[in-house]
Design a protein around this motif. Structure first.
Motif, mmCIF file in Angstrom:
data_model
loop_
_atom_site.group_PDB
_atom_site.id
_atom_site.type_symbol
_atom_site.label_atom_id
_atom_site.label_comp_id
_atom_site.label_asym_id
_atom_site.label_seq_id
_atom_site.Cartn_x
_atom_site.Cartn_y
_atom_site.Cartn_z
ATOM 1 N N GLU A 365 0.819 -1.210 0.000
ATOM 2 C CA GLU A 365 0.000 0.000 0.000
ATOM 3 C C GLU A 365 0.856 1.264 0.000
ATOM 4 O O GLU A 365 0.599 2.202 -0.763
ATOM 5 C CB GLU A 365 -0.917 -0.010 1.227
ATOM 6 N N GLN A 366 1.887 1.286 0.841
ATOM 7 C CA GLN A 366 2.740 2.472 0.910
ATOM 8 C C GLN A 366 3.588 2.613 -0.344
ATOM 9 O O GLN A 366 3.904 3.735 -0.766
ATOM 10 C CB GLN A 366 3.621 2.420 2.156
ATOM 11 N N ALA A 367 3.978 1.522 -0.952
ATOM 12 C CA ALA A 367 4.716 1.599 -2.206
ATOM 13 C C ALA A 367 3.863 2.241 -3.297
ATOM 14 O O ALA A 367 4.377 3.005 -4.131
ATOM 15 C CB ALA A 367 5.164 0.204 -2.632
ATOM 16 N N ARG A 372 2.926 7.339 -6.652
ATOM 17 C CA ARG A 372 2.157 8.525 -7.042
ATOM 18 C C ARG A 372 2.898 9.817 -6.727
ATOM 19 O O ARG A 372 2.656 10.841 -7.368
ATOM 20 C CB ARG A 372 0.793 8.517 -6.348
ATOM 21 N N MET A 373 3.796 9.798 -5.754
ATOM 22 C CA MET A 373 4.575 11.004 -5.446
ATOM 23 C C MET A 373 5.430 11.427 -6.632
ATOM 24 O O MET A 373 5.685 12.624 -6.827
ATOM 25 C CB MET A 373 5.479 10.742 -4.238
ATOM 26 N N ARG A 374 5.867 10.478 -7.416
ATOM 27 C CA ARG A 374 6.753 10.777 -8.540
ATOM 28 C C ARG A 374 6.082 11.681 -9.564
ATOM 29 O O ARG A 374 6.759 12.437 -10.271
ATOM 30 C CB ARG A 374 7.189 9.459 -9.193
ATOM 31 N N GLN A 375 4.772 11.679 -9.650
ATOM 32 C CA GLN A 375 4.059 12.452 -10.665
ATOM 33 C C GLN A 375 4.168 13.952 -10.446
ATOM 34 O O GLN A 375 3.969 14.724 -11.379
ATOM 35 C CB GLN A 375 2.585 12.034 -10.685
ATOM 36 N N ARG A 376 4.468 14.393 -9.225
ATOM 37 C CA ARG A 376 4.503 15.816 -8.920
ATOM 38 C C ARG A 376 5.917 16.345 -8.752
ATOM 39 O O ARG A 376 6.108 17.409 -8.190
ATOM 40 C CB ARG A 376 3.703 16.098 -7.639
ATOM 41 N N SER A 377 6.910 15.642 -9.222
ATOM 42 C CA SER A 377 8.285 16.087 -9.083
ATOM 43 C C SER A 377 9.005 15.993 -10.418
ATOM 44 O O SER A 377 8.671 15.165 -11.270
ATOM 45 C CB SER A 377 9.025 15.251 -8.030
ATOM 46 N N GLY A 378 9.998 16.858 -10.586
ATOM 47 C CA GLY A 378 10.775 16.827 -11.813
ATOM 48 C C GLY A 378 11.747 15.665 -11.857
ATOM 49 O O GLY A 378 12.153 15.220 -12.921
ATOM 50 N N GLY A 379 12.156 15.177 -10.705
ATOM 51 C CA GLY A 379 13.050 14.036 -10.594
ATOM 52 C C GLY A 379 12.907 13.455 -9.208
ATOM 53 O O GLY A 379 12.584 14.173 -8.261
ATOM 54 N N LEU A 413 8.745 1.119 -7.792
ATOM 55 C CA LEU A 413 9.215 2.495 -7.710
ATOM 56 C C LEU A 413 9.985 2.874 -8.964
ATOM 57 O O LEU A 413 9.796 3.974 -9.512
ATOM 58 C CB LEU A 413 10.103 2.682 -6.475
ATOM 59 N N ARG A 414 10.827 1.971 -9.451
ATOM 60 C CA ARG A 414 11.604 2.273 -10.651
ATOM 61 C C ARG A 414 10.725 2.363 -11.880
ATOM 62 O O ARG A 414 10.972 3.191 -12.762
ATOM 63 C CB ARG A 414 12.684 1.212 -10.828
ATOM 64 N N GLU A 415 9.723 1.534 -11.946
ATOM 65 C CA GLU A 415 8.814 1.618 -13.080
ATOM 66 C C GLU A 415 8.022 2.919 -13.085
ATOM 67 O O GLU A 415 7.597 3.393 -14.139
ATOM 68 C CB GLU A 415 7.854 0.424 -13.057
ATOM 69 N N ALA A 416 7.834 3.508 -11.888
ATOM 70 C CA ALA A 416 7.124 4.786 -11.799
ATOM 71 C C ALA A 416 8.039 5.974 -12.064
ATOM 72 O O ALA A 416 7.561 7.118 -12.099
ATOM 73 C CB ALA A 416 6.478 4.933 -10.423
#
Length: 453
Positions: A365-367, A372-379, A413-416
């Motif tokens: 669940e936490q993963a 989803r956090m990755r969507q709002r960051s440039g890297g 995480l890497r796939e995201a």
């Protein structure tokens, strides 16, 4: 520490009771022997024994009275050098005693109260201090555990020449020693989109001075009429002024997972302490590179919270921002939260620039929340510290799956889009930082994308 004073004349604060309470073992023995001798002399009718008993009993009482009514005053101060030290480093505490009375002092015994974790309690013996004179002493403190530790109060013990009585006077002021996490120097790697600490032009912010971009806005009371943009005024039919903009500093958010269920163990070698130290190292490194930086925890708390976005802006000195975040990390502890949703709610509010995260154990669940956090960051760069792996490595007990199982857990995480690394016990953050740079550059070269930022 602000100077404080300890006076030996404490009339009205217990009087005789305070003086008698200060009798040492020797003084109490003399008093008891004198009373016993006086009683025996009265029973046996021996006048010589009575005189001996009176002498034995009166001597400690005279010493206590003289010591209690001594009218010299002593001022003490404490200075820390430095007041903020990394864990494992030493700080020196300087003590200064000034005799501000007109009489010389007797033998003084000085003692400072320090927490057990900083070392043994320091004690000093000061010889006679002349009127208006001073004495300076110092001692060292050291802690492998971060935190804020009170020093004081300073205690002064007065004694008579015969050792019959001893009185203690305490100063009222304290000082605080802040032990911050260890900071590891990170190698300078190229962050795509970075240009001397500024963004690549995609993000811009309003300013009172800077490059003049013709972006009009409605006139407001108090605007300089020299800023009126007449072409836009004619176009819109209302008074318009030119808005000034300048490039915004590149942003970096350091996310620290503090969930108690995400980390196992305690002490300087625990995974949580490694994560705290890693977060401190990244914060200092990015501030030195000229980034606008903030510290974010799983509870949604942002430091420093300057302005609406919570970042340390260009107007804030990097040293002040680093000091504020280091003080926060010095006392940060496990949270009672079970998830990372609060941190995600903060991150989805805008473009965060570069995101560097330190996570504990991540269930499925936490993963998902992390992806989803990755969507709002440039890297996005993640260091994942799995408690089970640290415990196995500490006890030299092999675990099922080993490295392959850990890599499999990092796959979502890497796939995201995360550059995710598993942290082993005793790993160097500088080496992981270089490895993350190599892995991200390899992905970017293969996919034709950009780097972290």
């Amino acid at each position: 520490m602000a100077p404080g004073e300890a006076a030996a004349d404490q009339e009205g604060r217990g009087g005789v009771r305070t003086a008698l309470a200060g009798l040492t073992t020797r003084g109490r023995s003399f008093l008891a022997a004198g009373i016993a001798a006086a009683i025996c002399a009265y029973v046996l009718g021996q006048s010589d024994l009575l005189r001996v008993g009176l002498l034995l009993a009166v001597l400690p009482l005279i010493c206590a009275t003289v010591l209690y009514r001594t009218r010299y005053r002593v001022a003490g101060s404490r200075r820390l050098s430095p007041a903020r030290v990394p864990a494992g480093s030493e700080a020196r505490v300087h003590l200064r005693m000034d005799n501000v009375s007109r009489l010389p002092t007797g033998l003084l015994m000085l003692q400072d109260r320090v927490p057990y974790v900083l070392g043994p309690r320091p004690r000093f013996v000061l010889d006679r201090v002349e009127a208006g004179g001073r004495r300076e002493v110092s001692y060292r403190v050291r802690s492998d555990l971060r935190g804020r530790y009170p020093l004081g109060p300073l205690q002064l013990r007065l004694t008579d020449p015969f050792g019959m009585c001893e009185l203690t006077r305490s100063f009222s002021t304290f000082d605080t020693l802040t032990v911050i996490p260890r900071v590891e120097a990170l190698p300078p790697v190229r962050l795509s989109g970075e240009a001397k600490g500024y963004g690549d032009g995609r993000q811009r912010s309003l300013a009172l001075a800077g490059e003049d971009d013709v972006i009009p806005r409605g006139y407001r009371y108090g605007d300089d009429l020299r800023r009126v943009h007449w072409r836009s005024t004619a176009r819109y039919g209302e008074l318009m002024v030119r808005r000034e903009e300048q490039p915004q500093r590149a942003r970096c958010t350091v996310l620290l997972d503090t969930r108690g269920i995400g980390f196992a163990g305690a002490g300087p070698d625990s995974p949580f302490e490694w994560a705290v130290s890693g977060a401190a190292s990244v914060l200092v490194h990015m501030l030195e590179r000229g980034f606008s930086v903030r510290l974010l925890t799983d509870t949604g708390t942002s430091v420093p919270a300057e302005g609406a976005d919570g970042f340390a802006g260009a107007s804030q000195e990097s040293a002040d921002a680093a000091g504020l975040m280091m003080d926060t990390l010095a006392v940060i502890d496990h949270s009672d939260g079970a998830g990372l949703s609060r941190a995600y709610d903060v991150l989805r509010g805008g473009n965060e620039g570069l995101l560097v995260a330190f996570f504990g154990d991540l269930d499925e669940e936490q993963a998902t929340v992390v992806t989803r956090m990755r969507q709002r960051s440039g890297g996005a760069l993640a260091f994942v510290l799995e408690s089970d792996a640290w415990v196995r490595e500490a006890t030299d007990v092999p675990g099922p799956g080993g490295l392959d199982q850990r890599e499999e857990r990092l796959r979502p995480l890497r796939e995201a889009g995360w550059t995710a690394l598993s942290v082993e016990r005793g790993a160097s953050l500088a080496e992981l930082w270089r490895r993350a740079d190599r892995e991200r550059n390899g992905v970017a070269a293969a996919g034709g994308g950009e780097g972290w930022s």
